[in-house]
Design a protein around this motif. Structure first.
Motif, PDB file in Angstrom:
ATOM      1  N   PHE A 161       0.868  -1.186   0.000  1.00  0.00           N
ATOM      2  CA  PHE A 161       0.000   0.000   0.000  1.00  0.00           C
ATOM      3  C   PHE A 161       0.904   1.235   0.000  1.00  0.00           C
ATOM      4  O   PHE A 161       1.055   1.927   1.026  1.00  0.00           O
ATOM      5  CB  PHE A 161      -0.930  -0.020   1.216  1.00  0.00           C
ATOM      6  N   THR A 162       1.546   1.461  -1.125  1.00  0.00           N
ATOM      7  CA  THR A 162       2.566   2.500  -1.244  1.00  0.00           C
ATOM      8  C   THR A 162       2.089   3.843  -0.691  1.00  0.00           C
ATOM      9  O   THR A 162       1.007   4.313  -1.051  1.00  0.00           O
ATOM     10  CB  THR A 162       2.970   2.664  -2.720  1.00  0.00           C
ATOM     11  N   GLY A 163       2.889   4.391   0.191  1.00  0.00           N
ATOM     12  CA  GLY A 163       2.579   5.720   0.727  1.00  0.00           C
ATOM     13  C   GLY A 163       1.719   5.711   1.975  1.00  0.00           C
ATOM     14  O   GLY A 163       1.503   6.774   2.564  1.00  0.00           O
ATOM     15  N   GLU A 164       1.225   4.545   2.370  1.00  0.00           N
ATOM     16  CA  GLU A 164       0.311   4.508   3.520  1.00  0.00           C
ATOM     17  C   GLU A 164       1.037   4.089   4.801  1.00  0.00           C
ATOM     18  O   GLU A 164       2.147   3.561   4.762  1.00  0.00           O
ATOM     19  CB  GLU A 164      -0.847   3.541   3.233  1.00  0.00           C
ATOM     20  N   ILE A 165       0.378   4.323   5.941  1.00  0.00           N
ATOM     21  CA  ILE A 165       0.932   3.879   7.226  1.00  0.00           C
ATOM     22  C   ILE A 165      -0.128   3.075   7.970  1.00  0.00           C
ATOM     23  O   ILE A 165      -1.320   3.376   7.874  1.00  0.00           O
ATOM     24  CB  ILE A 165       1.406   5.055   8.117  1.00  0.00           C
ATOM     25  N   SER A 166       0.322   2.026   8.680  1.00  0.00           N
ATOM     26  CA  SER A 166      -0.639   1.148   9.356  1.00  0.00           C
ATOM     27  C   SER A 166      -0.879   1.617  10.781  1.00  0.00           C
ATOM     28  O   SER A 166      -0.095   2.387  11.351  1.00  0.00           O
ATOM     29  CB  SER A 166      -0.131  -0.292   9.378  1.00  0.00           C
ATOM     30  N   ILE A 167      -1.931   1.094  11.359  1.00  0.00           N
ATOM     31  CA  ILE A 167      -2.269   1.491  12.722  1.00  0.00           C
ATOM     32  C   ILE A 167      -1.237   0.962  13.720  1.00  0.00           C
ATOM     33  O   ILE A 167      -0.922   1.622  14.703  1.00  0.00           O
ATOM     34  CB  ILE A 167      -3.714   1.068  13.062  1.00  0.00           C
ATOM     35  N   THR A 168      -0.668  -0.214  13.438  1.00  0.00           N
ATOM     36  CA  THR A 168       0.372  -0.737  14.337  1.00  0.00           C
ATOM     37  C   THR A 168       1.604   0.150  14.263  1.00  0.00           C
ATOM     38  O   THR A 168       2.256   0.431  15.284  1.00  0.00           O
ATOM     39  CB  THR A 168       0.722  -2.188  13.977  1.00  0.00           C
ATOM     40  N   GLN A 169       1.928   0.624  13.057  1.00  0.00           N
ATOM     41  CA  GLN A 169       3.092   1.518  12.924  1.00  0.00           C
ATOM     42  C   GLN A 169       2.894   2.801  13.733  1.00  0.00           C
ATOM     43  O   GLN A 169       3.791   3.233  14.461  1.00  0.00           O
ATOM     44  CB  GLN A 169       3.341   1.844  11.438  1.00  0.00           C
ATOM     45  N   ILE A 170       1.721   3.400  13.625  1.00  0.00           N
ATOM     46  CA  ILE A 170       1.524   4.669  14.362  1.00  0.00           C
ATOM     47  C   ILE A 170       1.476   4.415  15.868  1.00  0.00           C
ATOM     48  O   ILE A 170       1.984   5.200  16.657  1.00  0.00           O
ATOM     49  CB  ILE A 170       0.293   5.475  13.874  1.00  0.00           C
ATOM     50  N   LYS A 171       0.899   3.280  16.247  1.00  0.00           N
ATOM     51  CA  LYS A 171       0.804   2.951  17.680  1.00  0.00           C
ATOM     52  C   LYS A 171       2.212   2.783  18.260  1.00  0.00           C
ATOM     53  O   LYS A 171       2.526   3.304  19.326  1.00  0.00           O
ATOM     54  CB  LYS A 171      -0.004   1.663  17.829  1.00  0.00           C
ATOM     55  N   LYS A 172       3.051   2.062  17.523  1.00  0.00           N
ATOM     56  CA  LYS A 172       4.416   1.820  18.027  1.00  0.00           C
ATOM     57  C   LYS A 172       5.258   3.096  18.015  1.00  0.00           C
ATOM     58  O   LYS A 172       6.298   3.162  18.668  1.00  0.00           O
ATOM     59  CB  LYS A 172       5.090   0.718  17.218  1.00  0.00           C
ATOM     60  N   CYS A 173       4.833   4.099  17.263  1.00  0.00           N
ATOM     61  CA  CYS A 173       5.564   5.384  17.269  1.00  0.00           C
ATOM     62  C   CYS A 173       4.949   6.370  18.262  1.00  0.00           C
ATOM     63  O   CYS A 173       5.322   7.535  18.293  1.00  0.00           O
ATOM     64  CB  CYS A 173       5.583   5.990  15.873  1.00  0.00           C
ATOM     65  N   GLY A 174       3.992   5.920  19.061  1.00  0.00           N
ATOM     66  CA  GLY A 174       3.521   6.759  20.163  1.00  0.00           C
ATOM     67  C   GLY A 174       2.120   7.330  20.037  1.00  0.00           C
ATOM     68  O   GLY A 174       1.699   8.101  20.905  1.00  0.00           O
ATOM     69  N   ALA A 175       1.370   6.961  18.986  1.00  0.00           N
ATOM     70  CA  ALA A 175      -0.001   7.496  18.873  1.00  0.00           C
ATOM     71  C   ALA A 175      -0.966   6.650  19.700  1.00  0.00           C
ATOM     72  O   ALA A 175      -0.918   5.420  19.638  1.00  0.00           O
ATOM     73  CB  ALA A 175      -0.446   7.484  17.414  1.00  0.00           C
ATOM     74  N   SER A 176      -1.830   7.328  20.447  1.00  0.00           N
ATOM     75  CA  SER A 176      -2.868   6.585  21.175  1.00  0.00           C
ATOM     76  C   SER A 176      -4.240   6.862  20.574  1.00  0.00           C
ATOM     77  O   SER A 176      -5.215   6.210  20.936  1.00  0.00           O
ATOM     78  CB  SER A 176      -2.875   6.985  22.647  1.00  0.00           C
ATOM     79  N   HIS A 177      -4.320   7.861  19.688  1.00  0.00           N
ATOM     80  CA  HIS A 177      -5.603   8.269  19.107  1.00  0.00           C
ATOM     81  C   HIS A 177      -5.461   8.514  17.604  1.00  0.00           C
ATOM     82  O   HIS A 177      -4.351   8.768  17.125  1.00  0.00           O
ATOM     83  CB  HIS A 177      -6.121   9.551  19.777  1.00  0.00           C
ATOM     84  N   VAL A 178      -6.593   8.488  16.907  1.00  0.00           N
ATOM     85  CA  VAL A 178      -6.607   8.853  15.484  1.00  0.00           C
ATOM     86  C   VAL A 178      -7.843   9.707  15.181  1.00  0.00           C
ATOM     87  O   VAL A 178      -8.882   9.551  15.823  1.00  0.00           O
ATOM     88  CB  VAL A 178      -6.653   7.608  14.540  1.00  0.00           C
TER      89      VAL A 178
END
Ligand code: PGA
Length: 249
Positions: A73-90
């Motif tokens: 999925f070129t250019g996209e980011i997954s929810i696990t990636q954002i979670k592991k980088c410190g996001a708790s919300h979207v």
């Protein structure tokens, strides 16, 4: 029951990394005594790791993600990636994602389900365009957005969500909804939560107003019984106005 007061900053595609770090530093320094309000920031995802390191008491989330675990999925980011980088919300369902990037109700629903299954908090955005407001059909329009993408959640799941009502004609335009217009829609949203769930659940969910909310009008908007805070775009890019808004309850 007392609902959580929330002021959330949607930084959109603004700021450079050094500006973003300076902004979060200033917000952290000037909000240490603000225990009654939850402050959230949604920086560009690229800055997430740096912002999460210095966020202190703030809640950090991302403005977008793609609801697949991994893959081509070129250019996209997954929810696990954002979670592991410190996001708790979207943020999900923002009108700019709906309108500019043509996100469908179905994709928005998939994002809601992905966030729930990864225990990421949702700020679900809804709101009508100008022509719908002019036709006075905004109630059925916003209700349908909630039915299509949010109201399939269980009782326990919906209670982890925050709803942001953002009339599209008020976003970035300087034209804010009047206090009566905001309160009327927030009250309607709460009545639909009661209809699909229960009044206890409706009374527990924070409903934020978004759309040209700023340091001058926040007090008036937040004085409405059903407005539990704001989702702030332009006025969240400066610590002083963001903090003034956060102190407007
Ligand atoms: P605005 O944006 O405060 O700049 O109108 C709000 C939003 O899009 O969330």
């Amino acid at each position: 029951m007392t609902r959580k007061k929330i002021v959330a900053g949607n930084w959109k595609m603004n700021l450079q990394l050094n500006d973003a770090i300076q902004l979060i530093d200033e917000i952290v320094d000037n909000s240490k005594d603000l225990s009654a309000v939850e402050l959230m920031v949604f920086p560009p995802a690229l800055f997430l790791l740096e912002i999460a390191k210095i966020k202190n008491q703030l809640t950090v989330g991302t403005q977008n993600f793609y609801p697949k675990e991994s893959g081509a999925f070129t250019g996209e980011i997954s929810i696990t990636q954002i979670k592991k980088c410190g996001a708790s919300h979207v943020l999900i369902g923002h009108s700019e994602r709906r309108e500019i990037f043509h996100e469908s109700e179905e994709l928005i629903k998939q994002k809601v389900d992905a966030a729930i299954s990864h225990e990421i908090g949702i700020v679900f955005c809804c709101g009508e365009p100008l022509h719908i407001r002019e036709n006075e059909t905004q109630s059925s329009y916003v209700k349908q957005q909630l039915i299509d993408s949010l109201f399939h959640l269980s009782d326990a799941e919906i209670q982890t969500c925050v709803i942001a009502y953002e009339p599209i004609w008020a976003i970035g335009t300087g034209r804010t909804a009047s206090v009566d217009e905001a309160e009327e829609m927030h009250c309607a949203i709460r009545s639909w939560i009661t209809e699909f769930y229960s009044s206890e659940i409706a009374n527990s969910i924070s409903i934020l107003y978004g759309g040209s909310c700023n340091a001058s009008n926040a007090k008036e908007l937040f004085s409405c019984q059903n407005v539990d805070g704001g989702l702030i775009g332009g006025a969240s890019l400066q610590a002083e106005s963001f903090i003034t808004i956060a102190r407007s309850f």
